[in-house]
Write a protein that holds these residues in place. Structure first.
Motif, PDB file in Angstrom:
ATOM      1  N   GLN A  22       0.846  -1.190   0.000  1.00  6.97           N
ATOM      2  CA  GLN A  22       0.000   0.000   0.000  1.00  6.97           C
ATOM      3  C   GLN A  22       0.883   1.242   0.000  1.00  6.97           C
ATOM      4  O   GLN A  22       1.817   1.359   0.801  1.00  6.97           O
ATOM      5  CB  GLN A  22      -0.931   0.060   1.207  1.00  6.97           C
ATOM      6  CG  GLN A  22      -1.861   1.276   1.163  1.00  6.97           C
ATOM      7  CD  GLN A  22      -2.662   1.468   2.430  1.00  6.97           C
ATOM      8  OE1 GLN A  22      -2.109   1.810   3.478  1.00  6.97           O
ATOM      9  NE2 GLN A  22      -3.970   1.241   2.347  1.00  6.97           N
ATOM     10  N   ILE A  23       0.602   2.180  -0.905  1.00  6.72           N
ATOM     11  CA  ILE A  23       1.274   3.472  -0.967  1.00  6.72           C
ATOM     12  C   ILE A  23       0.256   4.528  -0.574  1.00  6.72           C
ATOM     13  O   ILE A  23      -0.834   4.584  -1.153  1.00  6.72           O
ATOM     14  CB  ILE A  23       1.814   3.758  -2.382  1.00  6.72           C
ATOM     15  CG1 ILE A  23       2.716   2.617  -2.860  1.00  6.72           C
ATOM     16  CG2 ILE A  23       2.565   5.079  -2.421  1.00  6.72           C
ATOM     17  CD1 ILE A  23       3.055   2.711  -4.337  1.00  6.72           C
ATOM     18  N   ALA A  24       0.591   5.359   0.412  1.00  8.32           N
ATOM     19  CA  ALA A  24      -0.301   6.427   0.862  1.00  8.32           C
ATOM     20  C   ALA A  24       0.467   7.736   0.883  1.00  8.32           C
ATOM     21  O   ALA A  24       1.607   7.784   1.343  1.00  8.32           O
ATOM     22  CB  ALA A  24      -0.854   6.114   2.253  1.00  8.32           C
ATOM     23  N   SER A  25      -0.160   8.811   0.392  1.00 10.21           N
ATOM     24  CA  SER A  25       0.522  10.111   0.322  1.00 10.21           C
ATOM     25  C   SER A  25      -0.395  11.211   0.820  1.00 10.21           C
ATOM     26  O   SER A  25      -1.457  11.463   0.223  1.00 10.21           O
ATOM     27  CB  SER A  25       0.962  10.406  -1.120  1.00 10.21           C
ATOM     28  OG  SER A  25       1.623  11.649  -1.195  1.00 10.21           O
ATOM     29  N   GLY A  26       0.006  11.869   1.924  1.00 10.39           N
ATOM     30  CA  GLY A  26      -0.804  12.931   2.490  1.00 10.39           C
ATOM     31  C   GLY A  26      -0.935  14.125   1.571  1.00 10.39           C
ATOM     32  O   GLY A  26      -2.014  14.711   1.418  1.00 10.39           O
ATOM     33  N   ALA A  27       0.161  14.521   0.929  1.00  6.53           N
ATOM     34  CA  ALA A  27       0.158  15.702   0.063  1.00  6.53           C
ATOM     35  C   ALA A  27      -0.007  15.346  -1.405  1.00  6.53           C
ATOM     36  O   ALA A  27      -0.129  16.239  -2.250  1.00  6.53           O
ATOM     37  CB  ALA A  27       1.452  16.495   0.265  1.00  6.53           C
ATOM     38  N   GLY A  28       0.008  14.044  -1.720  1.00  8.02           N
ATOM     39  CA  GLY A  28      -0.102  13.622  -3.098  1.00  8.02           C
ATOM     40  C   GLY A  28       1.252  13.589  -3.782  1.00  8.02           C
ATOM     41  O   GLY A  28       2.247  14.111  -3.278  1.00  8.02           O
ATOM     42  N   GLY A  29       1.299  12.968  -4.944  1.00  6.98           N
ATOM     43  CA  GLY A  29       2.561  12.899  -5.670  1.00  6.98           C
ATOM     44  C   GLY A  29       2.521  11.865  -6.769  1.00  6.98           C
ATOM     45  O   GLY A  29       1.472  11.279  -7.068  1.00  6.98           O
ATOM     46  N   ARG A  30       3.699  11.653  -7.373  1.00  6.77           N
ATOM     47  CA  ARG A  30       3.852  10.669  -8.449  1.00  6.77           C
ATOM     48  C   ARG A  30       4.956   9.691  -8.053  1.00  6.77           C
ATOM     49  O   ARG A  30       6.026  10.109  -7.608  1.00  6.77           O
ATOM     50  CB  ARG A  30       4.224  11.361  -9.773  1.00  6.77           C
ATOM     51  CG  ARG A  30       3.139  12.286 -10.295  1.00  6.77           C
ATOM     52  CD  ARG A  30       3.501  12.893 -11.643  1.00  6.77           C
ATOM     53  NE  ARG A  30       4.760  13.616 -11.568  1.00  6.77           N
ATOM     54  CZ  ARG A  30       5.869  13.247 -12.164  1.00  6.77           C
ATOM     55  NH1 ARG A  30       5.915  12.133 -12.885  1.00  6.77           N
ATOM     56  NH2 ARG A  30       6.965  13.976 -12.051  1.00  6.77           N
ATOM     57  N   PHE A  31       4.685   8.403  -8.259  1.00  6.92           N
ATOM     58  CA  PHE A  31       5.586   7.373  -7.761  1.00  6.92           C
ATOM     59  C   PHE A  31       5.793   6.307  -8.829  1.00  6.92           C
ATOM     60  O   PHE A  31       4.835   5.794  -9.398  1.00  6.92           O
ATOM     61  CB  PHE A  31       5.018   6.764  -6.473  1.00  6.92           C
ATOM     62  CG  PHE A  31       4.679   7.803  -5.454  1.00  6.92           C
ATOM     63  CD1 PHE A  31       5.668   8.330  -4.634  1.00  6.92           C
ATOM     64  CD2 PHE A  31       3.385   8.320  -5.356  1.00  6.92           C
ATOM     65  CE1 PHE A  31       5.371   9.318  -3.715  1.00  6.92           C
ATOM     66  CE2 PHE A  31       3.080   9.320  -4.446  1.00  6.92           C
ATOM     67  CZ  PHE A  31       4.085   9.821  -3.621  1.00  6.92           C
ATOM     68  N   ALA A  32       7.063   6.010  -9.115  1.00  3.86           N
ATOM     69  CA  ALA A  32       7.396   4.960 -10.072  1.00  3.86           C
ATOM     70  C   ALA A  32       7.477   3.630  -9.356  1.00  3.86           C
ATOM     71  O   ALA A  32       7.970   3.536  -8.222  1.00  3.86           O
ATOM     72  CB  ALA A  32       8.721   5.272 -10.764  1.00  3.86           C
ATOM     73  N   LEU A  33       7.007   2.587 -10.019  1.00  3.58           N
ATOM     74  CA  LEU A  33       7.125   1.222  -9.534  1.00  3.58           C
ATOM     75  C   LEU A  33       7.962   0.464 -10.557  1.00  3.58           C
ATOM     76  O   LEU A  33       7.492   0.170 -11.670  1.00  3.58           O
ATOM     77  CB  LEU A  33       5.753   0.566  -9.389  1.00  3.58           C
ATOM     78  CG  LEU A  33       4.694   1.351  -8.597  1.00  3.58           C
ATOM     79  CD1 LEU A  33       3.379   0.599  -8.599  1.00  3.58           C
ATOM     80  CD2 LEU A  33       5.174   1.605  -7.181  1.00  3.58           C
ATOM     81  N   ALA A  34       9.213   0.200 -10.207  1.00  2.68           N
ATOM     82  CA  ALA A  34      10.133  -0.527 -11.085  1.00  2.68           C
ATOM     83  C   ALA A  34      10.110  -1.987 -10.681  1.00  2.68           C
ATOM     84  O   ALA A  34      10.371  -2.321  -9.514  1.00  2.68           O
ATOM     85  CB  ALA A  34      11.538   0.042 -10.961  1.00  2.68           C
TER      86      ALA A  34
END
Length: 283
Positions: free
Chosen positions: A106-118
């Protein structure tokens, strides 16, 4: 050989879950994967790792990564990692989290963002781990208009994975990188390793662009000269690749994701015999 065109413009693989979603089935190969997930403030994303190992790499923003086993009593034990992330890929190296196969993330972000999954299909199930930003090897390679910065966060000799190899490169505007052209599409012990590769690009500043070249190392091999912009990807199943060329005034970022069938996780390359300029180095 891939079953799709090697150049995947921004949005070409997007779906309701991912801005970029490139897996073996889409690429027409067997090992390497890349996803990019975009989270609104307070957003979460959950996925099963399946038969692949994954690294969660912040492109922009911070997040919490929770890794759980999928079956009771399964090892390794759960892990929760706070990733400080970064403001953009051009700002700095970042911390990251490793998730093993056969787990739930699970990925959770309070401020939001962009995340790569390699990701890479793998056999061993390693522990979930945190990769601190200060431990990411950062190297200046090349010189003159071939100078660039390489961040080897999951290079073969920097961070333990079963199959996955991944690095980031920053090429200053007007410079060449991934030069001299090189390849890794054959198994030659001690000389060359067989690796599928994904290039994912971001370009600094509005209206920025770059160019990526891949040319055949065998009859009928991959042949592409692509104008790339932020969010584009280029698949390299085979062939000589390079240069990667950044538009003057616009730095180029690319994330390289690699994996292959070899028993040993290693990155061994051969340079094109017609391009041996010593200013290039590699990557």
């Amino acid at each position: 050989m891939t079953t799709t065109h090697p150049h995947l413009p921004r949005g070409a693989t997007a779906n309701e879950r991912y801005a970029v979603d490139i897996g073996p089935e889409r690429a027409g190969w067997a090992h390497s994967s890349l996803r990019v997930v975009e989270l609104a403030p307070g957003g979460t994303h959950t996925f099963a790792t399946g038969d692949s190992e994954w690294i969660v790499l912040p492109l922009e923003g911070a997040c919490t990564v929770r890794v759980d086993g999928t079956e009771e009593g399964q090892s390794p034990p759960p892990g929760e990692f706070q990733l400080r992330g970064r403001t953009s890929v051009f700002a700095s190296a970042t911390d990251f989290a490793y998730a093993p196969r056969d787990a739930r993330v699970q990925i959770a972000s309070g401020a939001g963002g962009r995340f790569a999954l390699a990701g890479a299909k793998c056999e061993r199930r390693l522990p979930a781990r945190y990769g601190p930003a200060p431990e990411v090897p950062v190297e200046q390679r090349g010189s003159g208009n071939c100078a660039r910065q390489v961040r080897g966060f999951a290079a073969a000799d920097a961070f333990d994975c079963d199959k996955l190899i991944a690095v980031e490169v920053i090429t200053p505007g007007g410079n060449w990188s991934s030069y001299p052209p090189h390849k890794h599409d054959e198994h030659r012990p001690g000389e060359e390793s067989e690796l599928e590769e994904i290039y994912y690009f971001e370009i600094e500043g509005p209206n920025g662009l770059g160019y990526q070249r891949v040319f055949p190392s065998r009859e009928g091999g991959t042949d592409v000269l692509a104008e790339v912009r932020s969010g584009d990807a280029v698949l390299v199943p085979d062939g000589w690749h390079g240069p990667s060329i950044a538009q003057p005034g616009h730095a180029m970022y690319y994330l390289n994701v690699m994996a292959g069938p070899g028993k040993t996780r290693e990155w061994r390359i051969r340079f094109h015999p017609d391009h041996t300029e010593t200013t290039g180095g590699y990557r």
